[in-house]
Design an enzyme around this catalytic site. Structure first.
Site, mmCIF file in Angstrom:
data_model
loop_
_atom_site.group_PDB
_atom_site.id
_atom_site.type_symbol
_atom_site.label_atom_id
_atom_site.label_comp_id
_atom_site.label_asym_id
_atom_site.label_seq_id
_atom_site.Cartn_x
_atom_site.Cartn_y
_atom_site.Cartn_z
ATOM 1 N N GLU A 108 -6.271 3.845 -6.106
ATOM 2 C CA GLU A 108 -7.579 4.114 -5.512
ATOM 3 C C GLU A 108 -8.021 5.504 -5.947
ATOM 4 O OE1 GLU A 108 -9.757 4.038 -1.153
ATOM 5 O OE2 GLU A 108 -7.784 4.963 -1.345
ATOM 6 N N ASP A 113 0.853 -1.184 0.000
ATOM 7 C CA ASP A 113 0.000 0.000 0.000
ATOM 8 C C ASP A 113 0.892 1.238 0.000
ATOM 9 O OD1 ASP A 113 -2.450 1.472 0.212
ATOM 10 O OD2 ASP A 113 -3.264 -0.198 1.373
ATOM 11 N N HIS A 150 -11.093 -3.231 2.931
ATOM 12 C CA HIS A 150 -11.027 -2.825 4.341
ATOM 13 C C HIS A 150 -11.902 -1.618 4.646
ATOM 14 C CE1 HIS A 150 -8.268 -0.215 2.227
ATOM 15 N NE2 HIS A 150 -8.259 0.601 3.257
ATOM 16 N N ASP A 151 -12.422 -0.942 3.612
ATOM 17 C CA ASP A 151 -13.265 0.240 3.811
ATOM 18 C C ASP A 151 -14.743 -0.025 3.546
ATOM 19 O OD1 ASP A 151 -11.264 2.020 4.567
ATOM 20 O OD2 ASP A 151 -10.822 2.623 2.505
ATOM 21 N N ASP A 188 -3.052 4.619 -2.403
ATOM 22 C CA ASP A 188 -4.168 5.142 -1.627
ATOM 23 C C ASP A 188 -4.579 6.528 -2.143
ATOM 24 O OD1 ASP A 188 -5.808 4.803 0.884
ATOM 25 O OD2 ASP A 188 -4.762 6.659 1.404
#
Length: 564
Positions: free
Chosen positions: A257, A98, A333-334, A200
């Protein structure tokens, strides 16, 4: 990573804090991941996307980084990381880290220097505005985790910008020194053998000139602000520079993302010839069960209309065909657990989990599996707000209950549906205490249903969700049509059944999914001609004589067939 490899790959996301704890401190860690690599190999995944393991104060569970070249103490050491990476590579699994470079932690040495004075060499690493005598804010932007994006810094008489938590100050990508710092840390990890990056909120790195006010869509001063920063004027320039200076010199897999990404942005970023990244995460389908334009954002709940999902997915499937590449996901995870969100986590948990997997893995693009998705793990429904850990969830509850005086039970009901902690409860390995995640006290409670929903049970049951995922992943490596076939939607107005075909040469792949807990009649359109059908996978027992031209689909039934 050569294109021929990553296009047929399946990626598995690990949220390390919740995956596997090796030392009994209640927090997942790198040795814990290493101990479960044979599980991933057996599932058949090709790539692991590892959520942040860098040193962090954990204001946002690792997405606030204080040292990009060190491992968080709770997760282990750099030697543990090297052992894990070697273990992955020995099993033919690649690792995607990440990359969190829209912001740092306010405890990062850069920011600690930057906030001391305006003439500090690191001051221009971040974004500042003068703080007037009346302390009025520079604009009306609301941060992702509530409150203003502006936080006072008394030492310099300024505000600094943070699109997320006040402990996550945004980096100033206009400063070429910042960009070179980012490229250097990327090379550090790639030189260690890492195979790529999930980036991210990467489409937020270029901010608009002047930072103007956001449109007013609700009462009050602060307004949602993501739309102001997700398509900045220099975004593509920055990404192409990153590609030229770093990514072109390694074989990598990259996914960005991209909140609020448009079709045009998707095409620009992932274009095979002129883009910078292999694929992106767009959120259009993730917003379909929220009321558009409602100031409460994702917490403004509404039921999913299947026709909306068809339109959204089809738009992206068509737009990136032979120009870019789609990432395929229903959870991370979100996001809440898909079987609770768009399936049925009760009577039809297994059937609907398999149906959703069939729907996703049949599409064109690279599928992502979030830890526990392959087990049909469900949302959790904690009765007390004290049992939640997510900063977004806790801030929303406080504002709703304390500031707006909403009923706690009603706010908790929304949290049960959409909280990020639904995805962050510990991985359910077996039926023992805490699901086998830890021998200690877990950092967050395990879902009580771990005694029935767990990896040990699933691997022992040949008809489980786990084995279904394993078969779907294997099919991608066997069938070129699953990788390269062109997508076409069937019956776009049907509110209950999602059916589509993939075509490559003379081969036609048909996917049919009943999204309801009721029987549905499916009739194949007459323009889809074939003489023979071969069932590849289904979540119910299907009679070989049952023609797909006209059939009755059982609750949440899914079938994938080759038509010839």
């Amino acid at each position: 990573m050569p294109a021929a490899d990553w296009k047929q790959s399946v990626v598995y996301q690990i949220y390390p804090r919740s995956f596997c704890d090796s030392n009994g401190d209640g927090v997942g860690d790198l040795p814990g991941i290493t101990s479960r690599l044979d599980y991933l190999k057996a599932l058949g995944v090709d790539v692991v996307w590892l959520s942040p393991v860098y040193r962090s104060p954990n204001d946002d569970n690792g997405y606030d980084i204080s040292d990009y070249r060190a491992i968080m103490d709770e997760f282990g050491t750099m030697a543990d990381f090297d052992t894990m990476l070697a273990g992955m590579h020995a099993r033919g699994i690649r690792l995607m880290m990440d990359l969190v470079v829209n912001h740092t932690s306010d405890e990062h040495p850069w920011f600690q220097q930057a906030r001391q004075s305006r003439d500090n060499p690191y001051h221009d690493y971040y974004i500042w505005r003068d703080m007037p005598a009346d302390s009025s804010l520079p604009n009306n932007w609301e941060a992702a985790f509530s409150g203003s994006v502006w936080e006072p810094n008394p030492a310099t008489g300024e505000y600094y910008l943070h699109m997320f938590s006040k402990k996550q100050p945004d980096l100033n990508w206009e400063n070429p020194k910042v960009r070179q710092e980012v490229y250097a840390l990327m090379r550090f990890w790639l030189d260690k053998g890492v195979d790529g990056f999930r980036m991210d909120v990467i489409n937020m790195i270029s901010k608009p000139a002047g930072l103007p006010d956001a449109p007013v869509i609700r009462a009050g001063h602060l307004q949602p602000s993501f739309g102001m920063v997700t398509n900045g004027p220099r975004l593509l320039e920055f990404l192409r520079e990153m590609k030229a200076q770093v990514l072109d010199h390694y074989e990598t897999l990259t996914v960005g993302e991209a909140p609020l990404a448009t079709i045009q942005q998707g095409q620009d970023i992932t274009n095979v010839y002129t883009g910078a990244l292999n694929m992106l995460f767009q959120f259009e389908h993730m917003d379909l069960d929220a009321i558009p334009g409602d100031g409460r954002g994702k917490w403004a709940l509404k039921p999913l209309a299947l026709t909306d999902l068809k339109a959204s997915m089809s738009r992206w499937q068509d737009a990136l065909w032979q120009t870019g590449w789609n990432s395929l996901y229903l959870s991370n995870h979100d996001q809440p657990r898909p079987v609770s969100r768009w399936g049925d986590d009760g009577v039809y948990r297994v059937a609907s989990a398999k149906m959703l997997a069939t729907f996703l893995h049949g599409l064109q693009g690279t599928p992502y599996v979030y830890q526990g998705e392959e087990l049909g793990m469900t949302n959790v429904r904690f009765a007390r707000i004290e049992d939640y850990r997510d900063i977004e969830t806790l801030n929303m509850y406080r504002e709703a209950v304390q500031d707006r005086h909403e009923a706690p039970a009603e706010v908790l009901a929304r949290i049960h549906v959409k909280s990020r902690d639904n995805a962050r409860t510990p991985m359910q390995w077996d039926a023992t205490a805490h699901g086998g995640f830890t021998t200690g006290t877990p950092w967050m409670q395990t879902n009580p249903n771990h005694t029935e929903v767990n990896a040990a049970q699933a691997r022992d049951d040949a008809d489980s969700v786990w084995h279904y995922y394993r078969r779907l992943i294997a099919l991608r490596k066997q069938l070129p049509v699953l990788v390269e076939g062109r997508y076409a939607l069937l019956q776009p107005e049907d509110p209950n059944v999602y059916a589509y075909i993939r075509t490559l040469g003379d081969e036609v792949l048909l996917v049919v999914c009943n999204f309801t807990p009721r029987e549905q009649v499916f009739v194949l359109p007459p323009n889809v001609a074939f003489e023979q059908q071969q069932l590849l996978i289904a979540n119910y027992v299907v009679n070989a004589a049952d023609s797909v031209r006209a059939c009755t689909l059982r609750p949440f039934e899914a079938r994938m067939l080759v038509l010839r």
